[in-house]
Design an enzyme around this catalytic site. Sequence first.
Site, PDB file in Angstrom:
ATOM      1  N   CYS A   5       1.291   3.026  12.884  1.00  0.00           N
ATOM      2  CA  CYS A   5       2.602   3.655  12.484  1.00  0.00           C
ATOM      3  C   CYS A   5       2.185   4.986  13.448  1.00  0.00           C
ATOM      4  CB  CYS A   5       2.218   4.617  11.126  1.00  0.00           C
ATOM      5  SG  CYS A   5       1.815   2.663   9.768  1.00  0.00           S
ATOM      6  N   GLN A   9      -7.823  -0.759   3.450  1.00  0.00           N
ATOM      7  CA  GLN A   9      -8.844  -1.188   4.186  1.00  0.00           C
ATOM      8  C   GLN A   9      -9.643  -1.616   3.238  1.00  0.00           C
ATOM      9  OE1 GLN A   9      -8.115  -1.836   6.867  1.00  0.00           O
ATOM     10  NE2 GLN A   9      -5.867  -1.083   7.283  1.00  0.00           N
ATOM     11  N   ASN A  13      -8.540   3.638   8.417  1.00  0.00           N
ATOM     12  CA  ASN A  13      -7.811   2.419   9.035  1.00  0.00           C
ATOM     13  C   ASN A  13      -7.919   2.510  10.570  1.00  0.00           C
ATOM     14  OD1 ASN A  13      -5.936   4.768   8.197  1.00  0.00           O
ATOM     15  ND2 ASN A  13      -4.466   4.307   9.578  1.00  0.00           N
ATOM     16  N   HIS A  52      -1.607  -8.012   2.563  1.00  0.00           N
ATOM     17  CA  HIS A  52      -1.440  -8.307   3.828  1.00  0.00           C
ATOM     18  C   HIS A  52      -2.776  -8.120   4.730  1.00  0.00           C
ATOM     19  CE1 HIS A  52       0.366  -5.022   6.186  1.00  0.00           C
ATOM     20  NE2 HIS A  52       0.877  -4.243   5.302  1.00  0.00           N
ATOM     21  N   GLY A 111       1.036  -1.329   0.276  1.00  0.00           N
ATOM     22  CA  GLY A 111      -0.179  -0.218  -0.122  1.00  0.00           C
ATOM     23  C   GLY A 111       1.315   0.912  -0.173  1.00  0.00           C
ATOM     24  N   THR A 112       2.188   1.277   0.941  1.00  0.00           N
ATOM     25  CA  THR A 112       2.313   2.222   0.563  1.00  0.00           C
ATOM     26  C   THR A 112       3.049   3.036  -0.147  1.00  0.00           C
ATOM     27  OG1 THR A 112       3.639   2.073   3.212  1.00  0.00           O
ATOM     28  CG2 THR A 112       4.966   3.351   2.031  1.00  0.00           C
ATOM     29  N   SER A 149      -3.662  -3.463  -0.557  1.00  0.00           N
ATOM     30  CA  SER A 149      -2.420  -4.562  -0.171  1.00  0.00           C
ATOM     31  C   SER A 149      -2.610  -5.674   0.571  1.00  0.00           C
ATOM     32  CB  SER A 149      -2.137  -3.589   1.451  1.00  0.00           C
ATOM     33  OG  SER A 149      -1.050  -4.413   2.127  1.00  0.00           O
TER      34      SER A 149
END
Length: 389
Positions: free
Chosen positions: A321, A175, A147, A197, A69-70, A195
């Site tokens: 984070c 998400q 998130n 995971h 995602g990042t 993403s």
Amino acid sequence: MIYLDNAASTQIHETVLNSMLPYLKDQYGNPSSIHRYGRLAHKAIEKARKQIASLINAEPSEILITSGGTESNNTALRGISMKTPLSQIITSSIEHDAILEPCKKLIQDNFDVVFLPVNQFGIIDPLDLQNCISEKTNLVSIMFGNNEIGSIQPIAEIAKICNEHKILFHTDAVQAVGKIPINVKELGIDLLSISSHKLYGPKGIGALYIKKGIDIDPVILGGGQEHGLRSGTENVANIVGFGKACELAQNNLNENMYYVKKLRDILIENILNEIPKTTLNGHPKSRLPNNAHFTFLGVNGEDLIIKLDEYGIAASTGSACSVNTQKASHVLQAMGFSHEQITGSLRLTIGMFNDVKEIEQTVEILKKAVQELRLVSPFKEKYSFVSNN
Ligand SMILES: *Cc1c(COP(=O)(O)O)cnc(C)c1O
């Protein structure tokens, strides 16, 4: 242990893991090689690309595979901005750091970034967006589901405004993908981040949907993989696992969504009923099916997480984070929460591997943990916790 931190990461699905193993063992060819090892690996990637695309109703050629995602967010923001120097981006004040930090960097590089406010439920007003759009605006990036507090933005409306003004629209849907139905064509989305995971796939892999015809600046240069947009030998096993996770998510989407939502609603109802001076944060209806986010007044959320961990529950204050940076949640601040409300917050996010027994146990344990912490709370008198319990 009861795992209720599925917004931070999910357990890899057994079927996903099994689909990956051959590519970590015997099928180790480089997908760019011409021999059969290479061809096999290449074929596996293209199958996964179809599975990823299908989940959001995109074409396989519109899927850029990334490390997660990042990277997808960074690629979208920089990849689009670099095409139009000094242009403007409109985003929101409750984005994930994987949007906020690249935006800060773009400001340093002389781009203009506008951060839209949110209401007390964490939702932006499309009218604010409409009013902020100028001739300089080149890209709008608004997350799909938050998130921390789970609020879902009015994405169709936002996309419509962007399309009318011929401005590109990106959404960080990390998400939301695999949790609720998402159709990029119907919604009018130009770019979308995923993403693996967060949807029962392996870590370190994800995708950016880039609508056909949109030209982005490549961020990683080299051997020309991924149509020259992201060079480097592909992580074949992770890509295969990610594809399988998307296929499973698509096949079981409604079933999982209702299952998780049912557990979530039982959790919310019982916690609000049984623990006094507790509020549910985020929008009551427009929210991700797996998200429950509370404030327990007079409690320190971090103390609560440590206590819950001792009692066998994995929970979170919000985004993983922000724990690294030790700062108060920018999301709750943007929603106008007081310091005390922010301090007392707890996020519980449910996944398809949870069951109703775990949820019932969680309510009991949480009730006990909150009571214990309130008895030693400096706000004990202020909220008269003792008499209430
Ligand atoms: C987890 C998350 C990300 C980051 O994704 P990674 O694959 O971990 O890099 C970005 N945005 C949101 C909303 C997330 O929840």
